[in-house]
Design a protein around this motif. Sequence first.
Motif, PDB file in Angstrom:
ATOM      1  N   LYS A  27       0.835  -1.208   0.000  1.00  0.00           N
ATOM      2  CA  LYS A  27       0.000   0.000   0.000  1.00  0.00           C
ATOM      3  C   LYS A  27       0.870   1.259   0.000  1.00  0.00           C
ATOM      4  O   LYS A  27       0.477   2.301  -0.538  1.00  0.00           O
ATOM      5  N   TYR A  28       2.059   1.167   0.587  1.00  0.00           N
ATOM      6  CA  TYR A  28       2.950   2.323   0.714  1.00  0.00           C
ATOM      7  C   TYR A  28       4.062   2.320  -0.340  1.00  0.00           C
ATOM      8  O   TYR A  28       5.001   3.111  -0.262  1.00  0.00           O
ATOM      9  N   GLY A  29       3.959   1.430  -1.312  1.00  0.00           N
ATOM     10  CA  GLY A  29       4.904   1.433  -2.415  1.00  0.00           C
ATOM     11  C   GLY A  29       6.139   0.575  -2.228  1.00  0.00           C
ATOM     12  O   GLY A  29       7.080   0.655  -3.022  1.00  0.00           O
ATOM     13  N   PHE A  30       6.157  -0.261  -1.204  1.00  0.00           N
ATOM     14  CA  PHE A  30       7.304  -1.132  -0.972  1.00  0.00           C
ATOM     15  C   PHE A  30       7.082  -2.498  -1.626  1.00  0.00           C
ATOM     16  O   PHE A  30       5.943  -2.945  -1.791  1.00  0.00           O
ATOM     17  N   SER A  31       8.176  -3.162  -1.976  1.00  0.00           N
ATOM     18  CA  SER A  31       8.090  -4.503  -2.555  1.00  0.00           C
ATOM     19  C   SER A  31       8.339  -5.587  -1.521  1.00  0.00           C
ATOM     20  O   SER A  31       7.991  -6.752  -1.730  1.00  0.00           O
ATOM     21  N   THR A  32       8.957  -5.221  -0.376  1.00  0.00           N
ATOM     22  CA  THR A  32       9.199  -6.202   0.687  1.00  0.00           C
ATOM     23  C   THR A  32       9.309  -5.502   2.030  1.00  0.00           C
ATOM     24  O   THR A  32       9.843  -4.390   2.132  1.00  0.00           O
ATOM     25  N   ALA A  33       8.800  -6.171   3.057  1.00  0.00           N
ATOM     26  CA  ALA A  33       8.943  -5.683   4.431  1.00  0.00           C
ATOM     27  C   ALA A  33       9.650  -6.720   5.292  1.00  0.00           C
ATOM     28  O   ALA A  33       9.660  -6.623   6.514  1.00  0.00           O
ATOM     29  N   SER A  34      10.243  -7.717   4.649  1.00  0.00           N
ATOM     30  CA  SER A  34      10.895  -8.782   5.399  1.00  0.00           C
ATOM     31  C   SER A  34      12.371  -8.932   5.034  1.00  0.00           C
ATOM     32  O   SER A  34      13.178  -9.327   5.873  1.00  0.00           O
ATOM     33  N   ARG A  35      12.742  -8.596   3.815  1.00  0.00           N
ATOM     34  CA  ARG A  35      14.120  -8.774   3.369  1.00  0.00           C
ATOM     35  C   ARG A  35      14.911  -7.473   3.506  1.00  0.00           C
ATOM     36  O   ARG A  35      14.449  -6.412   3.112  1.00  0.00           O
ATOM     37  N   ALA A  36      16.101  -7.568   4.083  1.00  0.00           N
ATOM     38  CA  ALA A  36      16.977  -6.409   4.194  1.00  0.00           C
ATOM     39  C   ALA A  36      17.533  -6.043   2.823  1.00  0.00           C
ATOM     40  O   ALA A  36      17.880  -6.927   2.032  1.00  0.00           O
ATOM     41  N   CYS A  37      17.620  -4.747   2.551  1.00  0.00           N
ATOM     42  CA  CYS A  37      18.243  -4.306   1.299  1.00  0.00           C
ATOM     43  C   CYS A  37      19.742  -4.590   1.312  1.00  0.00           C
ATOM     44  O   CYS A  37      20.306  -5.023   0.319  1.00  0.00           O
ATOM     45  N   CYS A  38      20.380  -4.352   2.456  1.00  0.00           N
ATOM     46  CA  CYS A  38      21.823  -4.538   2.593  1.00  0.00           C
ATOM     47  C   CYS A  38      22.102  -5.501   3.738  1.00  0.00           C
ATOM     48  O   CYS A  38      21.784  -5.211   4.896  1.00  0.00           O
ATOM     49  N   GLY A  39      22.687  -6.638   3.419  1.00  0.00           N
ATOM     50  CA  GLY A  39      22.980  -7.639   4.444  1.00  0.00           C
ATOM     51  C   GLY A  39      23.267  -8.976   3.796  1.00  0.00           C
ATOM     52  O   GLY A  39      23.197  -9.115   2.577  1.00  0.00           O
ATOM     53  N   ASN A  40      23.592  -9.950   4.582  1.00  0.00           N
ATOM     54  CA  ASN A  40      23.850 -11.293   4.082  1.00  0.00           C
ATOM     55  C   ASN A  40      23.352 -12.327   5.073  1.00  0.00           C
ATOM     56  O   ASN A  40      23.242 -12.055   6.264  1.00  0.00           O
ATOM     57  N   GLY A  41      23.056 -13.508   4.566  1.00  0.00           N
ATOM     58  CA  GLY A  41      22.740 -14.635   5.428  1.00  0.00           C
ATOM     59  C   GLY A  41      21.268 -14.912   5.577  1.00  0.00           C
ATOM     60  O   GLY A  41      20.484 -14.020   5.869  1.00  0.00           O
ATOM     61  N   GLY A  42      20.895 -16.155   5.320  1.00  0.00           N
ATOM     62  CA  GLY A  42      19.529 -16.584   5.547  1.00  0.00           C
ATOM     63  C   GLY A  42      18.547 -16.096   4.495  1.00  0.00           C
ATOM     64  O   GLY A  42      18.897 -15.418   3.532  1.00  0.00           O
ATOM     65  N   GLN A  43      17.294 -16.431   4.721  1.00  0.00           N
ATOM     66  CA  GLN A  43      16.243 -16.156   3.747  1.00  0.00           C
ATOM     67  C   GLN A  43      16.029 -14.664   3.508  1.00  0.00           C
ATOM     68  O   GLN A  43      15.704 -14.236   2.400  1.00  0.00           O
ATOM     69  N   PHE A  44      16.232 -13.845   4.564  1.00  0.00           N
ATOM     70  CA  PHE A  44      15.911 -12.427   4.451  1.00  0.00           C
ATOM     71  C   PHE A  44      17.148 -11.532   4.552  1.00  0.00           C
ATOM     72  O   PHE A  44      17.039 -10.355   4.872  1.00  0.00           O
ATOM     73  N   ALA A  45      18.341 -12.079   4.254  1.00  0.00           N
ATOM     74  CA  ALA A  45      19.607 -11.330   4.339  1.00  0.00           C
ATOM     75  C   ALA A  45      19.728 -10.673   5.708  1.00  0.00           C
ATOM     76  O   ALA A  45      20.160  -9.525   5.827  1.00  0.00           O
ATOM     77  N   GLY A  46      19.370 -11.449   6.749  1.00  0.00           N
ATOM     78  CA  GLY A  46      19.203 -10.840   8.054  1.00  0.00           C
ATOM     79  C   GLY A  46      20.200 -11.224   9.115  1.00  0.00           C
ATOM     80  O   GLY A  46      19.984 -10.920  10.284  1.00  0.00           O
ATOM     81  N   ILE A  47      21.304 -11.867   8.756  1.00  0.00           N
ATOM     82  CA  ILE A  47      22.230 -12.321   9.794  1.00  0.00           C
ATOM     83  C   ILE A  47      23.459 -11.415   9.907  1.00  0.00           C
ATOM     84  O   ILE A  47      23.812 -10.955  10.987  1.00  0.00           O
ATOM     85  N   ILE A  48      24.094 -11.134   8.783  1.00  0.00           N
ATOM     86  CA  ILE A  48      25.326 -10.340   8.798  1.00  0.00           C
ATOM     87  C   ILE A  48      24.998  -8.883   8.498  1.00  0.00           C
ATOM     88  O   ILE A  48      24.339  -8.580   7.497  1.00  0.00           O
TER      89      ILE A  48
END
Length: 384
Positions: A309-330
């Motif tokens: 609704k606010y123009g985003f394509s994802t609210a779970s995956r980090a734009c900058c990062g590494n690790g796991g399904q959502f680039a959420g570890i490093i």
Amino acid sequence: MAFSYSHFDVNRRRINFMTTLMMVSSLLCLIPIGNADDNDKALGASFIFGDSLVDAGNNNYLSTLSKADTTPNGIDFKASGGTPTGRFTNGRTIGDIVGEMMGIPTYATPFLAPNATGKAILSGVNYASGGGGILNATGRIFVNRLGMDVQVDYFNITRKQIDQLLGASSARDYIQKKSIFSVTVGSNDFLNNYLLPVISIGARISQTADSFTDDMINHLRDQLTRLYRLDARKFVVANVGPIGCIPYQKTINQLNENECVDLADKLARQYNAKLKDLLVQLGETLPESTFVYANVYDLVLELITNYRKYGFSTASRACCGNGGQFAGIIPCGPSSSLCTDRDKHVFWDPYHPSEAANVLLAKQLLDGDTKYISPMNLRQLRNH
């Protein structure tokens, strides 16, 4: 609001890069960000306290594992030409954006920056520190950080400097009537203290969640009262966001895209209810004070739940990062994967919102209704 993080920076910064970074950070407070002229003293100052959500570079000057002084952090921060400044996002923090929208002429200067003296402090000072919390033990995993007690100590120094600049009577007027004190803290007390894997197990055995949140509230009461005694009168205090929904928590707990960690969110909600009551109590007992409650939890949850609704394509995956399904570890750093559509991500890294999300949050805090900010919004507080 204070999404936390664990930043183990294994990349050693070169001396020449660090020197350049310090020069950039020191010059930022000289860059105009609004149309206000020098005579418009009515705008007052913005004094910012908290953690990495609003740190504008204080941690650059600390020997700490919690830093955002390497690329691609700050890649969209126009004032520095995309050079990292120590902000834990791709562009401006919420504090930066609110200051701009209120017409404050320059960004609040990081207290530890060498030029946080003289007339520069009359536009405001930023005391926030990545890894900092309400409790002094919070963030010790990062080695160094500025907790809220230290940040209030530092404001005491600034307060005396304003006396010297304006004279005691005018300084008191300037602080009490024309300045806003914003506090964005609390998430680190959960994520990098009470919920910290291994290290915190003993604490959780000896202290219940209810007792821990009471401890946070009691300490925060003392900290806000100390600021009041230093002439702060207009406060905006953010609650803790939905920390169970950040990419880091979703990744390490192997959740689905639309799931959040129950325990972390339960703790946040428990603390937030007590915080709301605390601010009402302080407003009733401290004469001529105004305490505004910023409901960042519901604001961020709305973005996460209805991100398209606010123009985003994802609210779970980090734009900058590494690790796991959502680039959420490093955490975000030079070797991280980086998305190409930064304004389409709610989260910049595993823990912090993107500038695009910060803009939406700041607009609601400035002009929103009592669902998200009560008993008045920031524009009303400024004119109060």
